[in-house]
Enzyme design. Structure first.
Site: not given
Ligand code: CAA
Length: 412
Positions: A158-159, A183, A367, A392
Site C-alpha cells: 500500500g504505502s 482498492f 451541530h 493517494e
Molecule cells: N517523480 C519522479 N520520480 C520519482 C518520484 C516522483 N514524484 N518519486 C520517486 N521517484 C523516483 C526516485 O527518484 C527513484 O528514482 P531512481 O531509482 O532513479 O533514484 C525511484 O522513483 C524510487 O523512488 P524512492 O527510492 O523514493 O522509492 P521508495 O520505494 O523509497 O518509496 C514512496 C517512495 C514515496 C514511499 C512511495 O512508495 C509512495 O508514494 N507510496 C504511497 C503510494 C500511494 O500513494 N498509493 C496510493 C495508490 S492510489 C489509491 O489510493 C487508490 C486509487 O484507486 C486512486
C-alpha cells in the site's frame, strides 16, 4: 471563498454563451480566458443546483444516477486534463484546480467518478504513453465513455508501493500478467486498467516495475464485489484479479520496461494536488453547513452563532480553508510553469486534507447531538472526508515525501 460576488455574473454569462454540441457535450463558445470562467461557473451551478440535491439519493441507493453522470460528461469533466487535440478540455493545473474547488463543494463521491479519468488513470498515459496509446485511449476517456482505473496497491503493498508482487512475464510478443490489485477505485465501471507489475525480480525494487494498459475485456480479468466502506456510498472500490492475463507487448506503457514506478509517482504528484483542491472545495461546503446551522440553532435565547466559542471554531475553519486554497493556487502556478512539485503537492494534500478533517470535526461539534444523526449532511460528509487523508498517499507518507525532498535539496 469562490467569489460569492461573481456567482450571479457567471450564471448570466453561461446562459448567454454556452450551448450543447449535437453529441450532448457542452460547447464553450468563447476565447480561452472566458471559456475557463464559463466552465468554472458551470461547475459551480452543477454542484449547487444538481449535485447537492442528489446527495441523499446517492447515499440511499449507493449509486450515482445516470442522468448526473450524463451531466458530468456533458460539461467535459471526464477530460479536464486531457489536451484538446485528444478531445479534452486541456485545462492548465490552475484552471483544473478552479473547477475542482467548485465541484468539491458537493459530495466527493461525484468527483470520484471522473477523478481517475483526469488523474492517476490518465496522467500515466499523458506523461509516458506512446502517441499510439494516447490516440487510442484519451478521446474515449475524455468523452467519459471509457473509465480508466489505477491498479497499483496490493494486499501487502500500500504505502510501500515498490513492494508489489504482481508479475508481467514477457512471452514472445506478449506479456502475461498475474496478480491481485487492491482498492481499485471505479474498478466496476472501468474499461481500462493501468496496471503496475514486476517485469524484473523483487530485489530490483522500484526499478523492476513497469506499467501496462490492459483492456477490460482481456481474458483472465475478474473484479471482486466492492468493499463496504465507512463512507463514499456511490463510489465503488474493489480488487481486480489478473489471472495469466495475456496482453500484447504494445500494452507496455512508455518506451521501455522498468520505468513504471516513476510513471506512477509522477501521476501521484498531479493527483495529490488535485485532491488538495477537492479538499479545499469541501472545506467551504462544511463551513457553510456550520454557519447555516449555527445561525439557525437557538440555545439560551439566541442563535448559537452569537457565542464566541462557536465563533472561534468558525474562524479557525475559515483560516485553514483559506490557507489550503492559497497553497493549491500557488503550487498549481508552479506546476504550470514546469516546476517539479513532488514535495509541494504532498504539502498541499497533507495540509488541505488534515485541515478538512479538523473542519469536519468542528462543524459536527457545532451541530452537537444533531451532527451524529442522519438528518444533517454533516454526518455523511464527516464519514466521506475521512478517506481523503488515506488514499493517494496517507498523511504520514506525504510527510515522508516532503522531508525526503528537503533532505535531498540539502544534500545537492
Ligand atoms: N517523480 C519522479 N520520480 C520519482 C518520484 C516522483 N514524484 N518519486 C520517486 N521517484 C523516483 C526516485 O527518484 C527513484 O528514482 P531512481 O531509482 O532513479 O533514484 C525511484 O522513483 C524510487 O523512488 P524512492 O527510492 O523514493 O522509492 P521508495 O520505494 O523509497 O518509496 C514512496 C517512495 C514515496 C514511499 C512511495 O512508495 C509512495 O508514494 N507510496 C504511497 C503510494 C500511494 O500513494 N498509493 C496510493 C495508490 S492510489 C489509491 O489510493 C487508490 C486509487 O484507486 C486512486
Amino acid at each position: 471563498m469562490g467569489g460569492r460576488g461573481d456567482e450571479g455574473r457567471g450564471e448570466t454569462r453561461i446562459v448567454r454563451t454556452a450551448r450543447a454540441y449535437p453529441s450532448g457535450r457542452t460547447r464553450y463558445m468563447t476565447g480561452p480566458a472566458e471559456t475557463i470562467d464559463l466552465i468554472v461557473s458551470a461547475a459551480r451551478r452543477l454542484a449547487r443546483e444538481e449535485l447537492i440535491p442528489a446527495e441523499p439519493t446517492v447515499e440511499a441507493q449507493d449509486e450515482v444516477p445516470e442522468p448526473i453522470l450524463a451531466r458530468l460528461r456533458e460539461l467535459g469533466l471526464f477530460g479536464m486534463t486531457i489536451p484538446r487535440e485528444y478531445g479534452g478540455l486541456g485545462l492548465s493545473m490552475q484552471d483544473e484546480a478552479r473547477v475542482v474547488f467548485e465541484i468539491g463543494y458537493a459530495s466527493p463521491v461525484f468527483r470520484s467518478r471522473f477523478g481517475s479519468s483526469n488523474g492517476v488513470g490518465t496522467q500515466s498515459i499523458l506523461n509516458d504513453g506512446t502517441e499510439d496509446q494516447r490516440r487510442r485511449y484519451l478521446s474515449p476517456i475524455a468523452r467519459g465513455e471509457l473509465i480508466a482505473a489505477f491498479c497499483l496497491s496490493e494486499a501487502d503493498a500500500g504505502s510501500d508501493a515498490a513492494a508489489i508482487v504482481t508479475r508481467a512475464q514477457r512471452s514472445g510478443e506478449h506479456y502475461v500478467i498475474s496478480g491481485t490489485k487492491r482498492f481499485v477505485t471505479n474498478a466496476l465501471a472501468a474499461g481500462l486498467f493501468i496496471v503496475y507489475a514486476r517485469t524484473a525480480p523483487p530485489e530490483t525494487g522500484a526499478r523492476g516495475i513497469s506499467a501496462f494498459l490492459v483492456d477490460r475485456d482481456t481474458p483472465g480479468i475478474s473484479v471482486t464485489v466492492p468493499y463496504r466502506m465507512m463512507g463514499f456510498r456511490g463510489a465503488h472500490t474493489a480488487d481486480v484479479i489478473f489471472d495469466e492475463c495475456r496482453v500484447p507487448a504494445s500494452a507496455l506503457l512508455g518506451p521501455s520496461e522498468g520505468v513504471g514506478f516513476k510513471t506512477a509517482m509522477k501521476s501521484l504528484d498531479h493527483a495529490r494536488l488535485h485532491m488538495a483542491a477537492l479538499a479545499a472545495g469541501l472545506c467551504e461546503r462544511l463551513i457553510d453547513e456550520g454557519v447555516r446551522y449555527a445561525s439557525r440553532r437557538r440555545q439560551f435565547g439566541q442563535p448559537i452563532a452569537q457565542f464566541q466559542l462557536i465563533q472561534g471554531m468558525l474562524a479557525d475553519c475559515r483560516a485553514e480553508s483559506l490557507a489550503a486554497r492559497a497553497m493549491v493556487e500557488k503550487v498549481a502556478r508552479e506546476k504550470d510553469a514546469g516546476v517539479r512539485i513532488t514535495a509541494e503537492s504532498a504539502c498541499c494534500k497533507y495540509f488541505a486534507t488534515e485541515a478538512l478533517g479538523r473542519i469536519a470535526d468542528r462543524v459536527l461539534q457545532i451541530h452537537g447531538g444533531y451532527g451524529y444523526i442522519k438528518e444533517h449532511a454533516i454526518e455523511r460528509l464527516y464519514r466521506d472526508v475521512r478517506l481523503l487523508r488515506l488514499y493517494e498517499g496517507t498523511s504520514q507518507i506525504l510527510q515522508l515525501v516532503i522531508a525526503r525532498e528537503m533532505l535531498r535539496e540539502q544534500a545537492a
